[in-house]
Design a protein around this motif. Structure first.
Motif, PDB file in Angstrom:
ATOM      1  N   GLY B 135       0.830  -1.211   0.000  1.00  0.00           N
ATOM      2  CA  GLY B 135       0.000   0.000   0.000  1.00  0.00           C
ATOM      3  C   GLY B 135       0.862   1.257   0.000  1.00  0.00           C
ATOM      4  N   ARG B 136       0.383   2.265  -0.734  1.00  0.00           N
ATOM      5  CA  ARG B 136       1.109   3.538  -0.784  1.00  0.00           C
ATOM      6  C   ARG B 136       0.182   4.650  -0.329  1.00  0.00           C
ATOM      7  NH1 ARG B 136       1.267   2.490  -6.278  1.00  0.00           N
ATOM      8  NH2 ARG B 136       0.499   4.600  -6.408  1.00  0.00           N
ATOM      9  N   ARG B 137       0.765   5.655   0.334  1.00  0.00           N
ATOM     10  CA  ARG B 137      -0.086   6.710   0.885  1.00  0.00           C
ATOM     11  C   ARG B 137      -0.685   7.600  -0.198  1.00  0.00           C
ATOM     12  NH1 ARG B 137       4.335   8.225   5.313  1.00  0.00           N
ATOM     13  NH2 ARG B 137       3.727   6.853   7.013  1.00  0.00           N
ATOM     14  N   ASP B 138      -0.113   7.602  -1.389  1.00  0.00           N
ATOM     15  CA  ASP B 138      -0.661   8.499  -2.420  1.00  0.00           C
ATOM     16  C   ASP B 138      -1.867   7.893  -3.122  1.00  0.00           C
ATOM     17  OD1 ASP B 138       0.658   6.582  -4.072  1.00  0.00           O
ATOM     18  OD2 ASP B 138       0.822   8.078  -5.659  1.00  0.00           O
ATOM     19  N   GLU B 139      -2.180   6.630  -2.804  1.00  0.00           N
ATOM     20  CA  GLU B 139      -3.245   5.947  -3.525  1.00  0.00           C
ATOM     21  C   GLU B 139      -4.634   6.463  -3.203  1.00  0.00           C
ATOM     22  OE1 GLU B 139      -3.163   1.446  -3.972  1.00  0.00           O
ATOM     23  OE2 GLU B 139      -1.683   1.818  -2.419  1.00  0.00           O
ATOM     24  N   GLU B 140      -4.846   6.782  -1.934  1.00  0.00           N
ATOM     25  CA  GLU B 140      -6.217   7.039  -1.497  1.00  0.00           C
ATOM     26  C   GLU B 140      -6.137   7.817  -0.200  1.00  0.00           C
ATOM     27  OE1 GLU B 140     -10.323   6.513  -0.567  1.00  0.00           O
ATOM     28  OE2 GLU B 140      -8.661   6.142   0.785  1.00  0.00           O
ATOM     29  N   LYS B 141      -7.146   8.659   0.087  1.00  0.00           N
ATOM     30  CA  LYS B 141      -6.961   9.566   1.230  1.00  0.00           C
ATOM     31  C   LYS B 141      -6.946   8.875   2.592  1.00  0.00           C
ATOM     32  CE  LYS B 141     -11.595  11.266   0.432  1.00  0.00           C
ATOM     33  NZ  LYS B 141     -12.373  12.427   0.043  1.00  0.00           N
ATOM     34  N   ALA B 142      -7.602   7.707   2.733  1.00  0.00           N
ATOM     35  CA  ALA B 142      -7.519   7.016   4.024  1.00  0.00           C
ATOM     36  C   ALA B 142      -6.108   6.469   4.221  1.00  0.00           C
ATOM     37  CB  ALA B 142      -8.537   5.888   4.109  1.00  0.00           C
ATOM     38  N   ARG B 143      -5.445   6.111   3.118  1.00  0.00           N
ATOM     39  CA  ARG B 143      -4.083   5.597   3.206  1.00  0.00           C
ATOM     40  C   ARG B 143      -3.070   6.689   3.578  1.00  0.00           C
ATOM     41  NH1 ARG B 143      -3.923   0.278   1.935  1.00  0.00           N
ATOM     42  NH2 ARG B 143      -4.605  -0.485  -0.089  1.00  0.00           N
ATOM     43  N   ALA B 144      -3.419   7.958   3.278  1.00  0.00           N
ATOM     44  CA  ALA B 144      -2.478   9.053   3.523  1.00  0.00           C
ATOM     45  C   ALA B 144      -2.141   9.188   5.003  1.00  0.00           C
ATOM     46  CB  ALA B 144      -3.049  10.365   3.001  1.00  0.00           C
ATOM     47  N   LYS B 145      -2.978   8.611   5.866  1.00  0.00           N
ATOM     48  CA  LYS B 145      -2.734   8.732   7.309  1.00  0.00           C
ATOM     49  C   LYS B 145      -2.289   7.421   7.944  1.00  0.00           C
ATOM     50  CE  LYS B 145      -5.325  12.796   7.570  1.00  0.00           C
ATOM     51  NZ  LYS B 145      -6.136  13.725   8.295  1.00  0.00           N
ATOM     52  N   GLU B 146      -2.048   6.439   7.112  1.00  0.00           N
ATOM     53  CA  GLU B 146      -1.629   5.142   7.613  1.00  0.00           C
ATOM     54  C   GLU B 146      -0.162   5.224   8.039  1.00  0.00           C
ATOM     55  OE1 GLU B 146      -3.527   1.730   6.599  1.00  0.00           O
ATOM     56  OE2 GLU B 146      -2.466   1.455   8.477  1.00  0.00           O
ATOM     57  N   ARG B 147       0.178   4.492   9.110  1.00  0.00           N
ATOM     58  CA  ARG B 147       1.575   4.422   9.538  1.00  0.00           C
ATOM     59  C   ARG B 147       2.331   3.376   8.724  1.00  0.00           C
ATOM     60  NH1 ARG B 147      -0.187   8.288  11.823  1.00  0.00           N
ATOM     61  NH2 ARG B 147      -0.214   8.647  14.067  1.00  0.00           N
ATOM     62  N   PHE B 148       3.663   3.391   8.848  1.00  0.00           N
ATOM     63  CA  PHE B 148       4.465   2.289   8.299  1.00  0.00           C
ATOM     64  C   PHE B 148       4.093   1.007   9.045  1.00  0.00           C
ATOM     65  CE2 PHE B 148       7.257   5.561   6.587  1.00  0.00           C
ATOM     66  CZ  PHE B 148       7.700   4.975   5.418  1.00  0.00           C
ATOM     67  N   PHE B 149       4.132   1.089  10.381  1.00  0.00           N
ATOM     68  CA  PHE B 149       3.739  -0.035  11.235  1.00  0.00           C
ATOM     69  C   PHE B 149       2.317   0.230  11.714  1.00  0.00           C
ATOM     70  CE2 PHE B 149       7.527  -2.547  13.061  1.00  0.00           C
ATOM     71  CZ  PHE B 149       8.253  -2.412  11.893  1.00  0.00           C
TER      72      PHE B 149
END
Lengths: 427, 301
Positions: B135-149
């Motif tokens: 998963g990449r943070r630029d894919e979708e706005k919920a992903r933009a706040k996801e941590r590495f861990f």
């Protein structure tokens, strides 16, 4: 087509990475500024734009609300607030940028600290009508505490003060009065209007008195080559690579990321905590052999001698010893709803090392708005910043944070919940 | 000092390798999700670099919806064989057969939701304590706040309000029994970075990413591939077009791009010029404004 291929070789493969943080609230135009940087660099796509247009209309708003681009979670969109660090990306032919976008309210100091920990630069917005306010000082102080090398002060909404030079100079002077309290060498000022685009990407015709660069030019050309510490060679061992195959039967490599300094093959090195010395035999990066490695590269190092090394050990260049201590003073930002416990025990993560510690004392708390020290209040709650002293179960091998962001930083973990409760910067 | 500079791709690479090694060091039974798409191909390539000359010290995991492009499976099997990597496959069909999930029906039927059940079951069966995803943070706005861990509770759920702060290079993978982590080593990469990296490193990718002739039909502005298990509406007609995949997922919801891009250079030029995100072609994201966030909370990647 041939030319386009050459462009790829020349351009995309020659870009640098710059990480910056933005702090502020919706009111000072931060979201608009980010929206503009993303939009002007074509990082916002049609479907994303359509999605926020749909959402804006659905909420009965007249204009497209660029803030919706950065508010990622449903809870945030419903409440119209930002509760976490959001990462944004854009690129120009010169650089790729990672923005750590953090909310600016007092209660979110911890998010600002998180965003600032890896940043090369901090963007701080000042509303030209209001000048330097408490929030400006708080953000600047955090940028300084986390040792962000470059601070860019955008004096925004210049259109609302008729692009007057006097107002710009006045705010600059106001900021410069408290700047000596900050440990940041590189501070820049820019008069901008994020909404209208003045001095963001293109030079503004409304500020003929301003001779400096635009924000985009500054971000593209800020000298970041010297941001890393290339002096003190430090290599915390992350993982030991033992192939156990016929071809690499005797291979024993130490995998990790160079924290600071430069390692070259043939360098005399020392390993802590054992104190054994050896020489760098090889530096491997995948199947390639390198002659030298420097931050932030991830490599695998082999040594001439067979010595016992495991995760958490640190390899340094001989005669360049870090500090080795169990009693450590540090600045911490508290992250958790459960307050700091004096005499409390916490797990410590420092580089690749895991130890435990006891908090001995709180020396003082800092009021992030006035920057005054408070020696009496010993209750440390979420978002508080204070100076404490700890004793660790084993010695840490570190450098002061001001000299080395990698070996000078640590986190504290509550052992009952496993939550990261504090970020520490060693003094 | 300027000689000690690496380009943005090398810096992203160094960060991802660090994260992958951190997973191998902090967890007892990690795994890496592999779908055969470009992101997981790059992630697996980085893992091989991280542990060279040793083999990757964890198995790969593929959640198979049964609705695959055959090219993806062939690519996957060849890669596992040539690198001597252990692959575990979790079959959505099995979850359906066991009655754990009910298959969606109708023209928009997709096994995307069912995947989550199979994934969580497979994680539990093999007692994995960390699963890496592309998963990449630029894919979708919920992903933009996801941590590495990203910490998951015993139900595999994500609580966006209770994420652990991540600072510097320090990752906290401590957990209680029954909990696990999702880790996203290429969080900071964009679609363009992935393509540039594939180009720079000359990584082989499935032929689906390049232009080819295929029978497709148009649904709500998205080109989908004709397949045996796809139900067509009466108004939909298949046509033969020059297409390529921009992402590779379940065949029922992977939109195809009309394209004549024949080389990596062509793809990079196309990506640079394109004005729609890659997930713009994914029917599964269009279900509602927070479709991705809702799925993630339930345990989706």
């Amino acid at each position: 087509m041939e030319n386009a291929y050459k462009e790829i070789e020349k351009g995309y493969l020659n870009m640098e990475l710059l990480r910056f943080t933005t702090a502020g609230s919706v009111d000072d135009g931060k979201s608009t500024l980010i929206g503009r940087l993303l939009y002007d660099s074509k990082a916002i796509f049609e479907d994303q734009m359509e999605a926020i247009e749909r959402a804006s209309v659905g909420k009965g708003e007249e204009e497209v609300n660029l803030a919706l681009l950065t508010d990622g979670l449903k809870a945030e969109r419903e409440q119209g607030i930002t509760i976490d660090v959001a990462y944004r990306y854009f690129a120009t032919p010169k650089r790729k940028f990672i923005i750590a976008d953090t909310p600016g309210h007092v209660q979110y100091t911890r998010n600002m600290v998180t965003g600032a920990s890896t940043a090369n630069a901090a963007l701080i917005l000042i509303d030209a009508r209001n000048g330097v306010i408490e929030q400006t000082k708080r953000h600047s102080f955090i940028a300084s505490l986390l040792q962000i090398p470059h601070l860019i002060i955008c004096i925004n909404k210049m259109d609302l003060v008729e692009f007057k030079q006097e107002r710009y100079e006045e705010i600059k002077k106001e900021f410069s009065k408290f700047a000596p309290k900050l440990a940041i060498k590189d501070i820049r000022f820019l008069p901008i209007s994020a909404k209208l685009g003045d001095n963001v990407v293109d030079k503004s015709k409304n500020t003929p008195w301003y001779e400096g660069p635009t924000l985009m030019y500054l971000l593209e050309n800020l000298h970041i080559g010297g941001d890393n510490n290339f002096l003190d060679a430090r290599f915390p061992v992350q993982y030991v690579v033992r192939p156990q195959s016929d071809k690499y039967h005797d291979f024993r490599g130490y995998a990790g990321r160079i924290s600071s300094g430069v390692f070259k093959t043939g360098d005399e090195v020392k390993v802590y905590p054992s104190g054994f010395t050896s020489k760098v035999k090889g530096i491997h990066f995948g199947d390639k052999a390198l002659k030298q490695a420097f931050p932030p590269q991830s490599v695998t190092i082999t040594l001439e001698d067979d010595i016992d090394i495991s995760r958490g050990d640190i390899i340094i260049k001989k005669n360049d010893t870090p500090k080795i201590e169990q009693d450590i003073d540090l600045m911490v930002c508290w992250f958790n709803e459960r307050p700091l416990q004096i005499r409390g025990k916490y797990a410590v993560k420092h580089t690749t090392n895991d130890v435990r510690c006891m908090i001995k004392d709180i020396e003082y708390k800092i009021d992030v708005n006035s920057l005054e020290k408070d020696y009496d209040d010993k209750v440390v709650k979420m978002n508080d910043i204070c100076r404490i002293s700890i004793r660790t179960t084993k010695s840490l091998y570190f450098d002061p944070y001001t000299r080395n962001r990698e070996t000078g930083s640590l986190v504290l973990i509550d052992e009952s919940t496993n939550e990261t409760v504090a970020a520490g910067m060693i003094i | 000092m300027d000689k000690y500079i690496i380009n943005h791709l090398r810096e992203l690479e160094a960060e991802s390798i660090y994260v992958i090694r951190e997973v191998a060091a902090q967890f007892e039974r990690p795994t890496m999700l592999f779908s055969g798409g470009k992101d997981s191909i790059v992630m697996f390539y980085l893992a091989r670099k991280a542990f060279w000359p040793a083999k990757v010290p964890f198995p790969l995991l593929h959640i198979d919806t049964g609705h695959n492009f055959q090219e993806t499976l062939d690519y996957r099997d060849n890669l596992m064989e040539s690198t001597g990597t252990k692959l575990i496959v979790g079959y959505v069909q099995e979850s359906i057969d066991k009655g754990k999930v009910v298959e969606e029906t109708g023209v928009n039927a997709s096994r995307n939701m069912a995947q989550t059940t199979t994934l969580l079951d497979t994680i539990e069966e093999h007692k994995f304590d960390a699963a890496m995803g592309g998963g990449r943070r630029d894919e979708e706005k919920a992903r933009a706040k996801e941590r590495f861990f990203s910490h998951r509770d015993e139900f595999g759920q994500w609580d966006p309000k209770n994420q652990r702060p991540e600072l510097w290079n320090i990752f906290n993978g401590k957990k209680k029994m029954g909990e696990h982590f999702r880790v996203f080593p290429i969080s900071n990469w964009t679609e363009m970075d992935v393509w540039q990296y594939i180009y720079m490193e000359k990584i082989p990718i499935p032929s689906l990413y390049f232009t080819h002739k295929r029978e497709v039909f148009n649904r709500d502005g998205v080109w989908l591939a004709k397949a045996d298990f796809m139900e067509l509406k009466s108004s939909e007609k298949t046509e033969l077009k020059d297409v390529r995949c921009r992402t590779i997922g379940d065949i029922t919801c992977t939109g195809l791009t009309l394209s004549k891009a024949n080389t990596l250079e062509d793809i990079i030029i196309e990506v640079a010029a394109t004005r729609v995100t890659e997930r713009g072609g994914r029917a599964d994201d269009k279900r509602s404004e927070s479709a991705m966030e809702d799925r993630k909370k339930e345990g989706y990647f």
